[in-house]
Scaffold this motif. Structure first.
Motif, short mmCIF file in Angstrom:
data_model
loop_
_atom_site.label_atom_id
_atom_site.label_comp_id
_atom_site.label_asym_id
_atom_site.label_seq_id
_atom_site.Cartn_x
_atom_site.Cartn_y
_atom_site.Cartn_z
N ARG A 129 -1.29 16.79 -3.76
CA ARG A 129 -1.40 14.94 -3.08
C ARG A 129 -1.55 15.70 -1.67
NH1 ARG A 129 -1.63 10.32 -4.81
NH2 ARG A 129 -1.32 9.10 -2.96
N LYS A 130 -0.92 16.91 -1.45
CA LYS A 130 -1.46 17.33 -0.22
C LYS A 130 -1.95 18.55 -0.99
CE LYS A 130 1.87 15.69 2.36
NZ LYS A 130 2.86 15.39 2.38
N LYS A 158 0.93 -1.32 -0.23
CA LYS A 158 0.29 -0.42 0.24
C LYS A 158 0.63 1.18 0.14
CE LYS A 158 -3.75 2.26 2.71
NZ LYS A 158 -4.20 2.96 3.57
N PHE A 159 0.41 2.48 -0.83
CA PHE A 159 1.51 3.39 -1.37
C PHE A 159 0.70 4.54 0.11
CE2 PHE A 159 3.76 6.22 -3.48
CZ PHE A 159 3.74 7.71 -3.09
N VAL A 160 1.91 4.94 1.32
CA VAL A 160 1.53 5.88 2.11
C VAL A 160 2.00 6.68 1.89
CG1 VAL A 160 1.69 6.18 4.21
CG2 VAL A 160 1.64 3.90 3.90
N GLU A 190 4.73 9.99 2.47
CA GLU A 190 5.20 10.56 3.43
C GLU A 190 4.06 11.91 4.65
OE1 GLU A 190 8.82 11.16 0.25
OE2 GLU A 190 7.94 13.30 0.75
N ILE A 205 -1.65 23.67 4.60
CA ILE A 205 -1.48 22.28 3.10
C ILE A 205 -1.30 20.56 4.00
CG2 ILE A 205 -0.43 21.51 1.29
CD1 ILE A 205 -0.43 23.81 0.08
#
Lengths: 150, 361
Positions: free
Chosen positions: A147-148, A22-24, A26, A63
């Protein structure tokens, strides 16, 4: 039949959580991000110094924080500033921003589109037109791929 | 500027032979077609049929005249020309997802394959057993490898991945080469060592409102190997050199391919259907990261007008760019292929003279 089939609780297990691949994302430690300074922005709006207010409200974007309240407060504040501008001044306001500022503004604009209120979409669309002219479709791509976000 | 429409289907990938008289391309199916230049015409002279899935990468080893292809069928084949036909040799990659890209190393004694199995297979020929053997680079790759490029020292390999990072690994194979000397990227280079990863804290401070960037579509070392450029799906181009990274947020749609044409200039192209010229200024040694960002300049260079739609040479996204003449330090001609099934050949001198005040540095 075994005892297992009595309960259906196993169907609620989120198997993706246990996937070792699973990709987590950072973690970037956003606990200290508080969003733009409300007091400062309010005083600048009252003084009529809208360009400064715009710059102030685009500072400290929340963010990395997971705190939804901070994000909502920031979005509300940004909307306040954007609505305070006269239509004819919007272009100048956008021109006063640097590239990063335009990208950040675009993020707030799309965030604002997500939850429209009384007049917000009309205002945001005017800002969107000017921000698009300044940032190009690239700035919209960055809103989509971030992503954020705010 | 020359444009040849090969097909109605997209050209998935292409590779040129040494004297640029032949081009090998995949017409979006399981085959590789080789076309030979005949004056101004192109005639198909070979069809390479062995793959069971779409051919996703082709590279032509110009000196040893071998072609390596990789495909969605999780295989790679090395093709050698024997008595006028290309004969394939299967390479066991030991991957369980599609292969995405393949590149011969500069000395052509090994090649690297990037795949959806989240690893890079480095393949080299083992003389005693007379077959190709591969070693895997796995850590810390978290997603599909989209693009690869070798450093001129034949050991370092840059990889762009869907986990939003561009990395430089060592692909040192002791069976086929000597230990490499130190480079600006590092001096200890055991196999699989990670020497560089994009998106470090410094780069994060430069980028706008954070965000993790996008898939890294294309990576390219400069001719000297000291600079590394990559394009990302968040419409940015980045150049890393000596520990510092300059990032340019582009106003265009994402760029899918990039190549250096001099040590300071890069050409990139993508979903906007035209190549764009970027200039990198890394001259001042003590530059702060911020200044470098400002020095990254962009000037659009298209053949016709600046309108997006019908006036561009390519009518659909450009997916691959290759240098035809002059190498990466003095490129005079480069070639683009794309989803419109066409191939454009661009002449740098003509571009320079067509655009006022354009000087390729």
């Amino acid at each position: 039949m075994s005892k297992n089939t009595v309960s259906a609780r196993f169907r609620r297990v989120d198997v993706d959580e246990y996937d070792e691949n699973k990709f987590v994302d950072e973690e970037d430690g956003g606990e200290n991000q508080l969003g733009p300074d409300e007091a400062e922005v309010d005083s600048l709006i009252r003084q009529g110094n809208l360009t400064e207010a715009l710059h102030a409200v685009l500072k400290n974007p929340p963010i990395n924080t997971k705190n939804q309240n901070v994000k909502d407060r920031a979005e509300g504040l940004v909307l306040k500033v954007l609505s305070a501008f006269k239509s004819s001044d919007i272009e100048k306001g956008v021109q006063s921003l640097d590239k990063n500022g335009v990208d950040l503004l675009m993020k707030y604009i799309y965030k604002g589109f997500e939850r429209p209120s009384e007049n917000s979409s009309a205002v945001l669309l005017q800002w969107h037109e000017k921000a698009l002219a300044a940032g190009g479709v690239g700035s919209i791509v960055r809103v989509l791929t971030a992503r954020k976000t705010v | 500027m020359a444009y040849h429409s090969f097909l109605l289907e997209p050209i998935s990938c292409h590779a040129w032979n040494k004297d640029r008289s032949q081009i090998a391309l995949c017409p979006n199916n399981h085959e590789v077609h080789i076309y030979k230049k005949d004056g101004t015409k192109w005639t198909k002279i070979h069809e390479l049929k062995e793959h069971n899935g779409q051919v996703t990468g082709i590279d032509w080893a110009t000196d040893s005249n071998r072609i390596v292809t990789c495909g969605a069928d999780r295989n790679a084949y090395v093709w050698t020309l024997k008595e006028g036909t290309w004969k394939p040799t299967l390479v066991i990659l030991r991957i369980n997802r599609a292969a995405r890209c393949v590149k011969w190393s500069p000395k052509e004694n090994k090649f690297a394959v990037g795949s959806g199995s989240r690893l890079i297979s480095i393949c080299y020929f083992e003389q005693e057993n007379d077959w190709w053997v591969c070693k895997h680079i796995k850590k810390p790759i978290r997603s599909t490898i989209l693009s690869l490029d070798w450093h001129p020292n034949n050991v370092l390999l840059a990889a762009g991945s869907c986990d939003f990072k561009c990395r430089v690994f060592s692909a040192y194979i002791k069976e086929v080469e000597e230990k490499p000397g130190p480079t600006p990227w590092g001096s200890k280079m055991p196999f699989g060592e990670l020497l560089f990863e994009s998106g470090g804290s410094e780069a994060a401070a430069q980028t706008s409102a954070g965000g993790g960037g996008g898939w890294v579509h294309s990576v390219c070392f400069s001719h000297s190997g000291n600079r590394l450029a990559w394009t990302s799906h968040d419409s940015t181009v980045s150049v890393a050199e000596g520990g510092k990274t300059g990032i340019l947020s582009s106003e265009t749609l994402p760029l899918l391919c990039v190549t250096f044409i001099t040590e300071n200039s890069l050409v990139a192209a993508g979903h906007d259907c035209y190549p764009v010229l970027f200039v990198y200024d890394g001259a001042k040694g003590g530059l702060t990261a911020r200044e470098r960002f400002q020095n990254l300049d962009r000037r659009a260079s298209e053949s016709q007008s600046t309108d997006k739609d019908p006036e561009t040479l390519h009518k659909n996204s450009i997916s691959q760019i290759s240098v035809l003449e002059g190498g990466r330090n003095q490129c005079t001609k480069f070639c683009t292929t794309g989803m419109d099934g066409g191939m454009g050949v661009w002449d740098v001198k003509t571009l320079e003279s067509a655009m006022k005040n354009l000087k390729i540095v």
